[in-house]
Enzyme design. Structure first.
Site, PDB file in Angstrom:
ATOM      1  CG  ASP A   1     -11.537  -8.383  -0.465  1.00 49.06           C
ATOM      2  OD1 ASP A   1     -12.543  -8.582   0.255  1.00 49.06           O
ATOM      3  OD2 ASP A   1     -10.810  -7.663  -0.029  1.00 49.06           O
TER       4      ASP A   1
ATOM      5  CD  GLU B   1      -2.956  -1.353   2.321  1.00 51.42           C
ATOM      6  OE1 GLU B   1      -4.035  -1.830   2.236  1.00 51.42           O
ATOM      7  OE2 GLU B   1      -2.261  -1.138   3.499  1.00 51.42           O
TER       8      GLU B   1
END
Ligand code: SAH
Length: 231
Positions: A197, A13
């Site tokens: 997701d 990230e």
């Protein structure tokens, strides 16, 4: 703003941020690395906390109390609850809650402990800048509630509980703890996530598949926001 903190939970990230900002000075503290950069005159400290609420609280507190950051931006990935959110899409939290905080045995609502509140709001000023940047760049961004807990959610049952209890749009594992820290220390902050997701039974598979590309989506948008903040 004199010093900006940019946080993620996982290396993936913050990697796109580190490669964008370049020339980093690494400071090691409390079993973690903090990356200091100066970007067009603005001092920035970047770090990934490791996964979960405890590590995220430690990192947020360190960035504020040890490094002197006075604004905090979180960038990362999340599981979608709102069906409008597809993989890769962006969400900015207007408020966050802890979906796994539970002393309901004593008659308290889910997510609540005495002295706290179920929801913590992010900075409206930062959200407004983020929305303006989204409009200028034709980016679709949803502003909504993010629910945080120390669980990777991969079941419709748990997801439905979080949806119905908190009306959350997305879920992850760090945001609300960072929110509690920033709120207590009076530091303006926001939490930005790109969907990796849908927190359902395919979540583990989707996460592995889309972590990198979604983390890049979030980081690219965050960089544009930083540029706007630094004008
Ligand atoms: N694959 C990793 C674990 C990832 S945990 C490993 O093996 O080390 C998921 C991370 O992404 C957390 O930092 C969380 O904030 C976010 N996240 C994305 N989808 C999530 C979901 N469905 N449930 C909870 N957190 C999710």
């Amino acid at each position: 703003m004199t010093k900006l903190a940019i946080m993620g939970a996982m290396e993936e990230e913050i990697e796109p941020l580190l490669s964008h900002f370049k020339d980093v000075n690494i400071v090691e503290f409390a079993n973690n690395k903090y990356y200091e950069v100066n970007y067009n005159g603005l001092d920035i400290v970047i770090a990934y906390s490791k996964i979960g609420k405890v590590f995220a609280s430690l990192t947020a507190t360190t960035m504020i109390e040890k490094f002197g950051c006075d604004t905090l931006l979180f960038s990362g990935v999340a599981g979608a609850i709102n069906p409008k959110l597809q993989i890769g899409d962006l969400i900015i939290a207007d408020k966050l809650c802890q979906h796994d905080l539970d002393i309901t045995a004593f008659g308290h609502p889910n997510g609540f402990v005495p002295g706290g509140s179920v929801f913590v709001e992010t900075s409206k000023e930062l959200r407004d800048v983020a929305t303006q940047v989204a409009n200028e760049n034709d980016l679709k961004v949803i502003v909504g509630t993010i629910a945080t807990g120390d669980q990777f959610v991969h079941s419709t049952e748990r997801k439905n509980f979080i949806e119905s209890t908190f009306k959350a749009d997305a879920l992850e594992m760090e945001g609300a703890s960072v929110a509690v820290v920033c709120d207590a220390l009076d530091i303006p902050f926001f939490v930005l996530r790109a969907i990796s997701d849908s927190a359902d039974m395919d979540a583990g598979f989707d996460f592995d598949e889309f972590l990198k590309s979604s983390a890049v989506n979030s980081a690219n948008y965050l960089i544009k926001i930083v540029e706007k903040l630094n004008k």
